[in-house]
Design an enzyme around this catalytic site. Structure first.
Site, mmCIF file in Angstrom:
data_model
loop_
_atom_site.group_PDB
_atom_site.id
_atom_site.type_symbol
_atom_site.label_atom_id
_atom_site.label_comp_id
_atom_site.label_asym_id
_atom_site.label_seq_id
_atom_site.Cartn_x
_atom_site.Cartn_y
_atom_site.Cartn_z
ATOM 1 C CD GLN A 51 -6.297 -0.575 10.484
ATOM 2 O OE1 GLN A 51 -5.204 -0.522 9.936
ATOM 3 N NE2 GLN A 51 -7.204 0.386 10.410
ATOM 4 C CB ALA A 104 -4.810 13.462 3.440
ATOM 5 N N GLY A 154 -14.625 5.291 5.255
ATOM 6 C CA GLY A 154 -13.804 6.480 5.473
ATOM 7 C C GLY A 154 -13.845 6.906 6.924
ATOM 8 C CD GLU A 213 -2.534 1.440 2.602
ATOM 9 O OE1 GLU A 213 -3.556 0.739 2.733
ATOM 10 O OE2 GLU A 213 -2.121 2.226 3.481
ATOM 11 C CE1 TYR A 261 -11.184 9.439 -3.523
ATOM 12 C CE2 TYR A 261 -12.029 9.796 -1.309
ATOM 13 C CZ TYR A 261 -12.072 10.056 -2.671
ATOM 14 O OH TYR A 261 -13.002 10.933 -3.163
#
Length: 288
Positions: free
Chosen positions: A176, A50, A109, A16, A48
């Site tokens: 995660q 910040a 998000g 990533e 995607y």
């Protein structure tokens, strides 16, 4: 290429990266990608925006295009939904399609109090369903949380929500970050019992900076096992020693994961090709 198809062939190994916050950093990320593509990852994902702003990030699309079309490495574009409308998502999908990017990591998000939440999408499962309803040929991946999403009531509720993502069409999951492999194995057992049978990649973040990792842990809720805690205490104030110890810890995690049949390993590179190379070289004969 559909990312989920990669798992039929091997233990997947991927990276990533994140776009620079300022235009002045674009050249730096290009140099990073040049070095990362030489390590032959199965794919590179690009985050995607910040801070959870949700602002449509053209740089994400540009970087995905470069990875796919110039470096000939498969890529996944992250796309979050809390701060996007259906109209803005449509524009992003059109741009991705034009660039030949086929894979999307659909995310809710992070909540950012500085931005107003839009009303079209509440959860990543809503975004997943919407993307696939467009019939544009996209393949959707999702995120999962071995130690429970911080906003979830408990593990049972979290896995039920994860099942909704998969039922909506997510064909591949990326976890995660975590530092305790036992927590990951326990999570995988529960996920499979829940009927989630898509590939699950283990998200590994090398601990190379004590303050950085303390900040990340506070954001995502990952636990620090005793072994890692001792490493942080012993080497945290020595940058070089901390970097090398952190790389070794990540390599040990990966070896154990592969020995236990993990579907894949996703390295959170933090845009550091040196660390990515050290890890890749160390596990090259193991991850195959």
């Amino acid at each position: 290429m559909k990312i989920s198809d990669l798992f039929q062939e091997k233990t997947v190994f991927s990276f990533e990266v994140f776009p620079p916050k300022k235009e002045s950093g674009v050249e730096t990320i290009y140099k990073t990608l040049e070095e990362l593509k030489d390590l032959n990852p199965d794919f590179i994902s690009v985050t995607y925006g910040a801070g959870g702003s949700g602002v449509a990030n053209a740089t994400t699309i540009d970087l995905c295009s470069k990875i796919k079309n110039e470096y000939h490495v498969e890529t996944i574009a992250h796309l979050s939904c809390l701060y996007n409308t259906k109209e803005s998502v449509d524009k992003i999908l059109d741009n991705l399609k034009m660039q030949g990017v086929e894979n999307i990591l659909a995310l809710r998000g992070d909540v950012n109090p500085d931005f107003e939440v839009e009303k079209d999408f509440k959860y990543a499962s809503d975004l997943t369903e919407y993307i696939l309803s467009k019939n544009m040929g996209f393949h959707v991946s999702g995120a999962c949380y071995p130690e429970v999403h911080q906003e979830a009531e408990n593990m049972i509720v979290d896995i039920k929500n994860l099942k909704k993502k998969v039922d909506a069409g997510a064909e591949h999951l990326i976890s995660q970050l975590f530092f305790d492999n036992h927590a990951y194995y326990d999570f995988i057992d529960k996920v499979r019992i829940a009927g989630i049978d898509v590939p699950v990649e283990a998200g590994i973040m090398p601990v190379t900076n004590k303050k950085q990792i303390e900040r990340m842990v506070s954001m995502c809720g990952a636990s620090i096992p005793a072994k890692l805690s001792k490493v942080l205490q012993k080497f945290g104030d020595d940058p070089v020693a901390m970097r090398d110890a952190g790389i070794s810890y990540a390599v040990d995690q990966i070896i154990d994961l592969v020995a236990n049949g993990v579907d894949g390993v996703h390295i959170y590179t933090m845009n550091d090709p040196y660390v990515a190379k050290r890890i890749t070289d160390s596990v090259a004969s193991i991850v195959k």
